[in-house]
Design an enzyme around this catalytic site. Sequence first.
Site, PDB file in Angstrom:
ATOM      1  N   CYS A   1      41.236  42.830  37.269  1.00 40.78           N
ATOM      2  CA  CYS A   1      41.734  41.525  37.733  1.00 40.78           C
ATOM      3  C   CYS A   1      40.977  41.015  38.958  1.00 40.78           C
ATOM      4  CB  CYS A   1      43.234  41.598  38.015  1.00 40.78           C
ATOM      5  SG  CYS A   1      43.700  42.733  39.352  1.00 40.78           S
TER       6      CYS A   1
ATOM      7  N   HIS B   1      48.234  42.415  41.464  1.00 37.53           N
ATOM      8  CA  HIS B   1      47.474  41.671  40.452  1.00 37.53           C
ATOM      9  C   HIS B   1      47.066  40.310  41.016  1.00 37.53           C
ATOM     10  CE1 HIS B   1      46.001  41.059  36.414  1.00 37.53           C
ATOM     11  NE2 HIS B   1      46.689  39.932  36.272  1.00 37.53           N
TER      12      HIS B   1
ATOM     13  N   HIS C   1      43.107  35.336  33.580  1.00 35.12           N
ATOM     14  CA  HIS C   1      43.018  36.575  34.372  1.00 35.12           C
ATOM     15  C   HIS C   1      42.610  37.725  33.470  1.00 35.12           C
ATOM     16  CE1 HIS C   1      47.250  38.058  33.164  1.00 35.12           C
ATOM     17  NE2 HIS C   1      46.997  36.966  32.457  1.00 35.12           N
TER      18      HIS C   1
END
Length: 462
Positions: free
Chosen positions: A378, A424, A436
């Site tokens: 990420c 994240h 993402h």
Amino acid sequence: MRKTEAFRIQEQKRTGESGSGTKEQGARGGRRGHAARALALLLCIGITAGGVLPARASSVSDLERQKEETQNKLNSAQGNLSSLEGQQEEISDAMNEANAELVQNMASVQLLEEQIADTEEQIDVKQQEYDEAKVKEEEQYEAMKKRIRFMYEKGDVNYVQILMQATSFGDMLNKTVYIEKLYEYDRQLLEEYQETKRQVEEAKTSLENEKSELEASKEGLQEEQDALQSKLDDMQSQYDDYDVRISQAQQEAAELKAQVKQQTAQIAAIQEEEARKAEEARKAAEEAERKKAEEEAKKKEQEQASSGTSSSQSSGNTNSSSSSGSAGSSSSSSSSSSTKTYAAPGAATGQNVANYACQFVGNPYVYGGTSLTNGADCSGFTMSVYKAFGYSLPRTAEEQRNAGTEVASLEEARAGDLVCYPGHVGIYIGNGTIVHASTAATGIKYSVVTYRPILCIRRIIN
């Protein structure tokens, strides 16, 4: 570029596993056992996370409720403090008015005292004038009595004799006039002294009355002064009492404020701990999933290799032809995959960042990776996207929470903003959507921006 300790450990593990995989390709049982242990670890983490986080959430909820109650108490205490300060100010204003009135009263008393002293001096002067007039009156009266006694009571002289001694009628008239004038002079002089004494006595009486009135006014003012002083003493006592109450209210407000601050810190600490554990769980799950995928891929390769060997032994020509066809097909597929092209980044705007990032949807997720085509995690995905526009972001999702400037709310988010979650991070592309690097199973994809609780939103390009 700085990496976290956990990331370095994961890299070392991957390096070690890669080396050992090259040397021990035949150890299927060990790899299967390793995958089983990884899956067991993943299940344990899931169970632990499922059991612990709700309890912490409950703790955060309790702290939030306690903080709200404390904040309400603090607001009430601050309101009470403001009320007390207002009441004390009112008393202070009343004291100032009473002080001004007292000063005016004292000035009036002083003026009356001066008037009384002046009146007493005037009374003394009038008393002296009265005494002098009375003495002169008595002296004149005594002189007149002596003349009358001499003329009427002493010797042989009387009015008849005086008149008989006249040499002529005219002389007799003259003597008569003389006698009358002498009498009239004495009488007039006596009356003047009597009038002077009467006027002096009246002036003295008037001054004495005026003095009595001034003294009565002075007594009234002194009584008023005493009342004002008593009132001031009472108000001073109330003012001092408000000082004590205000001090107590300030102390209470300070304690409540410190309590709110402490509760806020506790909530932040718990939330940070939850985010850390969630990140650890996510990383562990991703690592287990990655290892599982590697094991399955190796197993598949080995099975394909075994199948190919058997086929070759039974029919070399057919296998050769099939292999050539397969190789051609594989080469064609690889060539097709490698021909995918990507648009250049363009100008550094939030919308261009969002457009550029969307090109890589469908590419793989690789833990610790930073390649937009061959795989990234990420934070590696967001870092590499922004790197293409000349912006350097920190390596981890936690560090990227402090990059750029904060966006106040989701309603104010714009394309290209970083959306940060516990462990994240993704890129907002507008219309309530992010792009993402999600997981090894789903790769780089689109998601609804609110699919997880949002910690913060950061703007890199203003």
